[in-house]
Motif scaffolding. Structure first.
Motif, mmCIF file in Angstrom:
data_model
loop_
_atom_site.group_PDB
_atom_site.id
_atom_site.type_symbol
_atom_site.label_atom_id
_atom_site.label_comp_id
_atom_site.label_asym_id
_atom_site.label_seq_id
_atom_site.Cartn_x
_atom_site.Cartn_y
_atom_site.Cartn_z
ATOM 1 N N GLY A 1 38.858 41.449 40.673
ATOM 2 C CA GLY A 1 38.519 41.991 41.979
ATOM 3 C C GLY A 1 38.626 43.493 42.120
ATOM 4 N N MET A 2 38.890 44.200 41.016
ATOM 5 C CA MET A 2 38.994 45.659 41.138
ATOM 6 C C MET A 2 37.602 46.283 41.289
ATOM 7 N N VAL A 3 37.541 47.407 41.997
ATOM 8 C CA VAL A 3 36.251 48.032 42.303
ATOM 9 C C VAL A 3 36.015 49.334 41.546
ATOM 10 N N GLY A 4 37.043 49.816 40.865
ATOM 11 C CA GLY A 4 36.892 51.061 40.117
ATOM 12 C C GLY A 4 37.760 51.048 38.875
ATOM 13 N N VAL A 5 37.264 51.713 37.831
ATOM 14 C CA VAL A 5 37.961 51.722 36.548
ATOM 15 C C VAL A 5 38.039 53.157 36.037
ATOM 16 N N ILE B 1 49.016 40.239 30.851
ATOM 17 C CA ILE B 1 47.611 40.418 31.246
ATOM 18 C C ILE B 1 47.021 39.132 31.830
ATOM 19 N N ASP B 2 47.552 37.976 31.440
ATOM 20 C CA ASP B 2 47.043 36.717 31.994
ATOM 21 C C ASP B 2 47.350 36.564 33.483
ATOM 22 N N ASP B 3 48.281 37.352 33.997
ATOM 23 C CA ASP B 3 48.609 37.297 35.431
ATOM 24 C C ASP B 3 47.825 38.335 36.232
ATOM 25 N N LEU B 4 46.820 38.927 35.605
ATOM 26 C CA LEU B 4 46.086 40.033 36.224
ATOM 27 C C LEU B 4 45.508 39.653 37.593
ATOM 28 N N THR B 5 44.788 38.546 37.654
ATOM 29 C CA THR B 5 44.126 38.179 38.906
ATOM 30 C C THR B 5 45.140 37.896 40.006
ATOM 31 N N ASP B 6 46.176 37.138 39.687
ATOM 32 C CA ASP B 6 47.199 36.822 40.690
ATOM 33 C C ASP B 6 47.836 38.086 41.263
ATOM 34 N N VAL B 7 48.265 38.961 40.375
ATOM 35 C CA VAL B 7 48.981 40.165 40.832
ATOM 36 C C VAL B 7 48.021 41.102 41.569
ATOM 37 N N THR B 8 46.791 41.212 41.070
ATOM 38 C CA THR B 8 45.802 42.087 41.707
ATOM 39 C C THR B 8 45.561 41.653 43.147
ATOM 40 N N ARG B 9 45.413 40.344 43.344
ATOM 41 C CA ARG B 9 45.181 39.852 44.715
ATOM 42 C C ARG B 9 46.415 40.028 45.583
ATOM 43 N N ARG B 10 47.570 39.712 45.015
ATOM 44 C CA ARG B 10 48.805 39.786 45.800
ATOM 45 C C ARG B 10 49.089 41.229 46.239
ATOM 46 N N GLU B 11 48.872 42.182 45.325
ATOM 47 C CA GLU B 11 49.211 43.576 45.626
ATOM 48 C C GLU B 11 48.031 44.359 46.202
ATOM 49 N N GLY B 12 46.875 43.712 46.275
ATOM 50 C CA GLY B 12 45.703 44.412 46.794
ATOM 51 C C GLY B 12 45.247 45.562 45.905
#
Lengths: 223, 223
Positions: free
Chosen positions: A180-184, A145-156
């Motif tokens: 950076g996610m827009v929906g949950v 979970i600590d890699d959330l931001t990195d992976v989210t940005r990399r994978e869009g």
């Protein structure tokens, strides 16, 4: 069934689109795809409605929120209406999604074929348990979970599915938004508080059971 | 979201209760319970609506399908309305339920606290895999599917939750009905064909994601 802050109008406060209408668009789209696979190119509102147990007036009224789709004497052109509905629902876009939590529910969702069939692409899973990091489940990599931001940005990644226990859900939701996610999509049985710009759809599976008990209890009245 | 043959009228064909109304009853009931826990005894339709993002007119119209519940100058009495809604939904009854299939989804459902919170009591699980027979999951015993009828009768199980792969769902559904169950909650992504007297509610999780993409795509219009 959905309780959400997502039930916002398409056409502004004067012409809100009820959430139930949006749900029915999904059903229309599935039925039209089925009809198309059977080789039919057009369908009337009466036929489409009767396949789903709705009246023709309901079908026409639902679609009228979004435009004029039928042709006199022809009905709806399946391919055209499918494309229009996908555009309305946004499913013509690419939606890389992530699943947070790889307990039983997260694993079930990773194996769920229904998402990809509607164009939702699960690209990553996350868990706080380090023993899960790097594991592959149904071809999807589990990240810490600590890699959330990195992976989210990399994978869009745009949408996050919360499949963690209720006690962790709010914290996870905040981290999804920060990444950076827009929906949950929230499976945890708690109400989330998030900034206004973020859309939340909550899934409460007991509501489906209540629909079922209602239907069983009230069936006598249709005899 | 729910596609079903369960959307039958309470008041006969002339006065059908839309499925969306039934869903909202579930939401009202949850909100009223919350309000009651906060020590409030009464609530107006305006207050109840605004907590859920509905208008007061919507709340009154929904409840009017089932009777007259408000008091002039007082509003709704929480305890009374909760009881009335539970009676309407049938959740004042005992609903022993069974979960069929103990893969990831079945296990997730066995651990799901939301069912028991609304009065649904999971009393048994079933699986065709003999290596699972006798296993306990979250305190629930897994039986072999061949013991379905015996256990259903012994435990008085009325509702079955199908959590098996799509390829097995229809066969399982028929066996549930033969065993005496009156309602089926179907998580498998297939349409079930069952006798008229049996109620089916289908759960399509992709529809929830489509509601979310719709909400994200259309949020600009609320700015």
């Amino acid at each position: 069934m959905t309780q959400s802050n997502s039930n916002e109008p398409r056409g502004g406060p004067e012409n809100p689109v009820p959430q139930a209408v949006v749900s029915r668009l999904s059903l229309y789209s599935r039925e039209l795809q089925q009809i198309q696979q059977e080789g039919k190119e057009t369908i009337s509102s009466t036929q489409l409605g009767s396949l789903l147990g709705f009246t023709d007036a309901q079908v026409r009224k639902d679609l009228a929120y979004f435009g004029q789709f039928g042709y006199p004497g022809i009905g709806y052109r399946c391919a055209e209406l499918i494309e229009a509905i996908q555009q309305i629902l946004g499913t013509d876009q690419d939606w890389p999604i992530a699943i947070i939590g790889v307990g039983n529910l997260g694993r079930a969702l990773l194996g769920y074929r229904g998402f990809s069939r509607q164009g939702f692409r699960v690209v990553a899973a996350f868990d706080a348990d380090k023993s899960q990091t790097g594991v592959q489940i149904d071809g999807i990599t589990v990240y810490h979970i600590d890699d959330l931001t990195d992976v989210t940005r990399r994978e869009g990644i745009r949408l996050g599915v919360i499949a963690v226990p209720g006690s962790a859900a709010q914290e996870v939701a905040v981290r999804l938004v920060e990444a950076g996610m827009v929906g949950v999509l929230n499976f945890a049985p708690v109400t989330l508080n998030l900034p206004d710009g973020v859309r939340i759809v909550g899934v409460d599976l007991a509501i489906e059971l209540e629909q079922l008990s209602f239907a069983v209890v009230n069936r006598a009245s249709n005899a």
